[in-house]
Design a protein around this motif. Sequence first.
Motif, PDB file in Angstrom:
ATOM      1  N   THR A   1      17.284   7.590   3.071  1.00 38.80           N
ATOM      2  CA  THR A   1      15.901   7.197   2.873  1.00 38.80           C
ATOM      3  C   THR A   1      14.666   7.866   3.663  1.00 38.80           C
ATOM      4  OG1 THR A   1      14.791   5.056   2.436  1.00 38.80           O
ATOM      5  CG2 THR A   1      15.947   4.595   4.806  1.00 38.80           C
ATOM      6  N   GLY A   2      13.603   7.977   3.521  1.00 37.08           N
ATOM      7  CA  GLY A   2      12.529   8.164   4.246  1.00 37.08           C
ATOM      8  C   GLY A   2      11.391   9.256   4.113  1.00 37.08           C
ATOM      9  N   PRO A   3      10.580   9.198   5.009  1.00 36.22           N
ATOM     10  CA  PRO A   3       9.513   9.880   4.506  1.00 36.22           C
ATOM     11  C   PRO A   3       9.468  10.918   3.014  1.00 36.22           C
ATOM     12  CG  PRO A   3       9.193   9.936   6.556  1.00 36.22           C
ATOM     13  CD  PRO A   3      10.376   9.655   6.691  1.00 36.22           C
ATOM     14  N   ARG A   4       8.908  11.159   1.896  1.00 35.93           N
ATOM     15  CA  ARG A   4       8.767  12.425   1.090  1.00 35.93           C
ATOM     16  C   ARG A   4       9.591  13.569   1.442  1.00 35.93           C
ATOM     17  NH1 ARG A   4       3.518  13.700  -2.708  1.00 35.93           N
ATOM     18  NH2 ARG A   4       3.212  13.547  -0.505  1.00 35.93           N
TER      19      ARG A   4
ATOM     20  N   GLY B   1       0.655  -1.092  -0.278  1.00 37.52           N
ATOM     21  CA  GLY B   1       0.219   0.381   0.247  1.00 37.52           C
ATOM     22  C   GLY B   1       0.754   1.244   0.135  1.00 37.52           C
ATOM     23  N   ARG B   2       2.005   1.126   0.048  1.00 34.31           N
ATOM     24  CA  ARG B   2       3.239   2.755  -0.230  1.00 34.31           C
ATOM     25  C   ARG B   2       3.775   2.623  -1.187  1.00 34.31           C
ATOM     26  NH1 ARG B   2       1.968   5.343   4.273  1.00 34.31           N
ATOM     27  NH2 ARG B   2       3.894   5.781   4.877  1.00 34.31           N
ATOM     28  N   VAL B   3       4.453   3.918  -1.838  1.00 40.10           N
ATOM     29  CA  VAL B   3       4.883   3.661  -3.042  1.00 40.10           C
ATOM     30  C   VAL B   3       6.056   4.175  -2.529  1.00 40.10           C
ATOM     31  CG1 VAL B   3       5.358   5.074  -5.174  1.00 40.10           C
ATOM     32  CG2 VAL B   3       2.828   4.168  -4.560  1.00 40.10           C
ATOM     33  N   HIS B   4       7.247   3.012  -2.727  1.00 41.34           N
ATOM     34  CA  HIS B   4       8.481   3.482  -2.460  1.00 41.34           C
ATOM     35  C   HIS B   4      10.132   4.232  -3.622  1.00 41.34           C
ATOM     36  CE1 HIS B   4      11.712   3.166   0.395  1.00 41.34           C
ATOM     37  NE2 HIS B   4      12.312   3.083  -0.453  1.00 41.34           N
TER      38      HIS B   4
ATOM     39  N   CYS C   1      -2.337   1.496  -6.205  1.00 40.02           N
ATOM     40  CA  CYS C   1      -1.220   0.578  -5.296  1.00 40.02           C
ATOM     41  C   CYS C   1      -2.385   1.467  -4.144  1.00 40.02           C
ATOM     42  CB  CYS C   1       0.190   2.592  -5.448  1.00 40.02           C
ATOM     43  SG  CYS C   1       0.335   1.931  -3.201  1.00 40.02           S
ATOM     44  N   ASP C   2      -3.292   1.988  -3.706  1.00 46.61           N
ATOM     45  CA  ASP C   2      -4.232   2.082  -3.096  1.00 46.61           C
ATOM     46  C   ASP C   2      -4.898   1.344  -3.242  1.00 46.61           C
ATOM     47  OD1 ASP C   2      -2.333   4.700  -1.996  1.00 46.61           O
ATOM     48  OD2 ASP C   2      -4.363   6.348  -3.616  1.00 46.61           O
ATOM     49  N   ASP C   3      -5.422   1.460  -3.822  1.00 47.26           N
ATOM     50  CA  ASP C   3      -7.311  -0.326  -4.137  1.00 47.26           C
ATOM     51  C   ASP C   3      -6.313  -1.505  -3.997  1.00 47.26           C
ATOM     52  OD1 ASP C   3      -8.093   2.296  -4.281  1.00 47.26           O
ATOM     53  OD2 ASP C   3      -8.311   1.854  -6.703  1.00 47.26           O
ATOM     54  N   LEU C   4      -5.155  -1.344  -4.991  1.00 44.74           N
ATOM     55  CA  LEU C   4      -4.893  -3.384  -4.190  1.00 44.74           C
ATOM     56  C   LEU C   4      -4.509  -3.406  -3.287  1.00 44.74           C
ATOM     57  CD1 LEU C   4      -4.453  -2.928  -8.237  1.00 44.74           C
ATOM     58  CD2 LEU C   4      -6.384  -4.181  -6.920  1.00 44.74           C
ATOM     59  N   GLY C   5      -4.029  -2.295  -2.571  1.00 41.13           N
ATOM     60  CA  GLY C   5      -3.233  -2.776  -1.640  1.00 41.13           C
ATOM     61  C   GLY C   5      -1.137  -3.178  -1.924  1.00 41.13           C
ATOM     62  N   LEU C   6      -1.513  -2.858  -3.296  1.00 39.14           N
ATOM     63  CA  LEU C   6       0.400  -2.979  -4.182  1.00 39.14           C
ATOM     64  C   LEU C   6       1.748  -2.270  -2.751  1.00 39.14           C
ATOM     65  CD1 LEU C   6       0.130  -2.696  -8.041  1.00 39.14           C
ATOM     66  CD2 LEU C   6       0.606  -4.458  -6.825  1.00 39.14           C
ATOM     67  N   ALA C   7       2.371  -3.524  -3.645  1.00 33.00           N
ATOM     68  CA  ALA C   7       3.586  -2.389  -3.057  1.00 33.00           C
ATOM     69  C   ALA C   7       4.517  -2.079  -3.795  1.00 33.00           C
ATOM     70  CB  ALA C   7       4.628  -3.185  -1.819  1.00 33.00           C
ATOM     71  N   VAL C   8       4.792  -0.632  -4.158  1.00 31.02           N
ATOM     72  CA  VAL C   8       5.320  -0.796  -5.517  1.00 31.02           C
ATOM     73  C   VAL C   8       6.918   0.146  -5.311  1.00 31.02           C
ATOM     74  CG1 VAL C   8       5.285   1.479  -7.873  1.00 31.02           C
ATOM     75  CG2 VAL C   8       3.070   0.081  -6.344  1.00 31.02           C
TER      76      VAL C   8
ATOM     77  N   ALA D   1       5.812   9.105  -4.721  1.00 27.67           N
ATOM     78  CA  ALA D   1       5.935   8.459  -3.581  1.00 27.67           C
ATOM     79  C   ALA D   1       5.643   9.107  -1.963  1.00 27.67           C
ATOM     80  CB  ALA D   1       7.262   8.651  -3.259  1.00 27.67           C
ATOM     81  N   ASP D   2       5.596   7.525  -0.856  1.00 26.77           N
ATOM     82  CA  ASP D   2       5.578   7.646   0.032  1.00 26.77           C
ATOM     83  C   ASP D   2       6.832   8.132   1.316  1.00 26.77           C
ATOM     84  OD1 ASP D   2       2.276   8.096   0.021  1.00 26.77           O
ATOM     85  OD2 ASP D   2       3.334   5.783  -0.726  1.00 26.77           O
ATOM     86  N   GLU D   3       7.647   6.608   0.942  1.00 22.94           N
ATOM     87  CA  GLU D   3       9.386   7.229   0.597  1.00 22.94           C
ATOM     88  C   GLU D   3       9.494   7.307  -0.465  1.00 22.94           C
ATOM     89  OE1 GLU D   3       6.979   4.056   2.259  1.00 22.94           O
ATOM     90  OE2 GLU D   3       6.872   5.010   4.077  1.00 22.94           O
ATOM     91  N   VAL D   4      11.578   7.981  -0.044  1.00 21.48           N
ATOM     92  CA  VAL D   4      11.480   8.167  -1.117  1.00 21.48           C
ATOM     93  C   VAL D   4      13.217   7.345  -0.276  1.00 21.48           C
ATOM     94  CG1 VAL D   4      13.312  10.273  -2.439  1.00 21.48           C
ATOM     95  CG2 VAL D   4      10.616  10.382  -1.830  1.00 21.48           C
ATOM     96  N   SER D   5      14.092   7.006  -1.559  1.00 24.87           N
ATOM     97  CA  SER D   5      15.404   7.066  -1.275  1.00 24.87           C
ATOM     98  C   SER D   5      16.840   7.040  -2.469  1.00 24.87           C
ATOM     99  CB  SER D   5      15.932   5.230  -1.083  1.00 24.87           C
ATOM    100  OG  SER D   5      14.986   4.365  -0.008  1.00 24.87           O
TER     101      SER D   5
END
Lengths: 360, 277
Positions: free
Chosen positions: B229-232, B28-31, B194-201, B215-219
């Motif tokens: 690395t950390g939250p956007r 459920g998060r976009v990395h 990502c939100d609807d299907l709970g995908l890890a992206v 992105a939710d998190e950014v590396s």
Amino acid sequence: MSPTSAPSKTGKAPSRASRKRSPLARFLVRRVVTALLLALGITLVTFVLTNLVPGDPVSANLGQRALGDPAIVAQWRADHGLDKPLPQQYLLYLGGLVHGDLGESQQSHRPVSEDLADFVPATLELAGAAILVSLVLGVAFGVFAALRRDRLPDHVLRVLSLVGISVPTFWLALVAFYIFFYRLQVTPGSGRIDPGMTAPPHVTGLYTIDSALAGQWDVFSSAIGHLIAPALVLALYTIGLLTRFTRSAVLEVLGQDYVRAARAKGLPGRVILFRYVVRPALVPIITVAGLAFGSLLSGTVLVEAVFAWPGVGQYAYKSATTLDLPAVMGVGLVVGGVYLIINLVVDVLYGVIDPRVRVS
Amino acid sequence: MTLTISALKVSIGGSEILHGVDLEVRAGRVHGLAGESGSGKTMTGLAVLGLLPHGSRTAGRIELAGRDLLGLSTKELNVVRGAEIAMVFQDPATSLHPMLTVGRQLTEHMRHHLGLGAKEARARALELLAKVRIPGPEAAIDRYPHQFSGGMRQRIAIAIALACEPKVLIADEPTTALDVTVQAGVLRLLRGLCDDLGLAVLLVTHDLGVMSAVADEVSVMKDGLVVETGPRGQVLREPRHPYTRALLDALPGETVGTGTPGRETPGQDLTLGGEPR
């Protein structure tokens, strides 16, 4: 299949088929019309070239005494339409062609069409066997070499294909005949079947097929046995050529993104190999195969001579050396026609393999 | 499902390209994985699916549901590929087979992984095309990739990736080859899925604008290592690593997150002209 699913499937099929088929049909019609125009061009070229040859058919055909009599000469010219202007002669020639009349051979004193019906199938059988062997082996070797790139099998196949391309066919034919027939006696000698046998009943003119149709298996195995050595000799060049082309075509496709995408989908290896690698690689391969078939046909003249194969190559050679013009024209037409058909087949195969050719 | 990459090292032809990459991509998060060309972003993505070039050697762990993917054989990996982890590539013009219909490319792995019949697979393919908003799925399914525009092709590639309901999606520069005007649409689609299907992206991109949009998190990667690395919001606004700061500074016309008070324009978001519409 459940009874409910069957009608819906058949009900859907026509609309989908017509949607898919019409561009392909249009593509085919376009190609066939082009081929017919080219065929007309071939008749014109053979006619003009033959009439440019500095030789007088009258003196070639009439005896000394008849030549001295102007009335007989004039009569002969009138009988063969030679007193008319060239354009009219061409139209007469075309009219004859439409009815399958290619004139009469001055050597055999038979209609050229009958001579060709005897000799052409022998050559087609030889060249057909050779191209079949070349396609199977050449493509298989090429794919294998590409998959084993820069490893031992690749190096071995590279050397072998280079040898296949470089060795002159006539020399190879002589060497093969000497070693395998004369020395080792593993292949039968010259001709299409063993000397004691009679030819199978004429259906296609191809002894392998005719004998199988008639159930004459002894003739069949003899025909196959006689075919092996000359067909392999003839095929060696095209095997080498196709191995090299297939290798480079496959290597190019292997680097494509969609092959990596197919791997990312988790498809089985053989599906990726045939659907994602070999199929796209076939487009350049069939182009080369079509050209290779042309070179096979010219190569048959020498191979036929060495293996005493009663094909059109031998017939063409004899006709040309005795200025048998109707026969030469007939051979020219047949060879030109075969080229046209091959080109047509190659064009159609492009459309079948690659939808971008037929779907705009 | 969480994809955990720890101490991943990759070397090709004797030279090490990744020197110990650590990443965690959660459901459920976009990395977002950022960095310049050659920093090892794409190699990290390819390593997850075992798609590295021939002759590459790997070390470390790539863990999915308790299994180490690096330890799997090709056969075992083929069960994971497409079914549990799917991938979308940079250029949809080259990543789709030009000679197969869209329907065939959507259904072949479904039939293989899920064991569906031709009819079921086709019905599901139509649903997928509708889900990625291809107009007229009934007509589109029998057409070939070259009959679609670039943006539509990438939507089709995403539909193909989603066909077997994977848990993890690796998107390698999915908008780089697209026209700026269609980038936003594709990104919004990815975010929604990502939100609807709970995908890890795992979104691999060199474009920090794209990153800040979804992105939710950014590396951030540099020379085969994750340097930050950390939250956007944290990474893009208060970068701790000088390289991240340099990357942000390099954005033309962007003045956010440099940490230099005189150059900061408060309130402006780092996007391609706002959130995707």
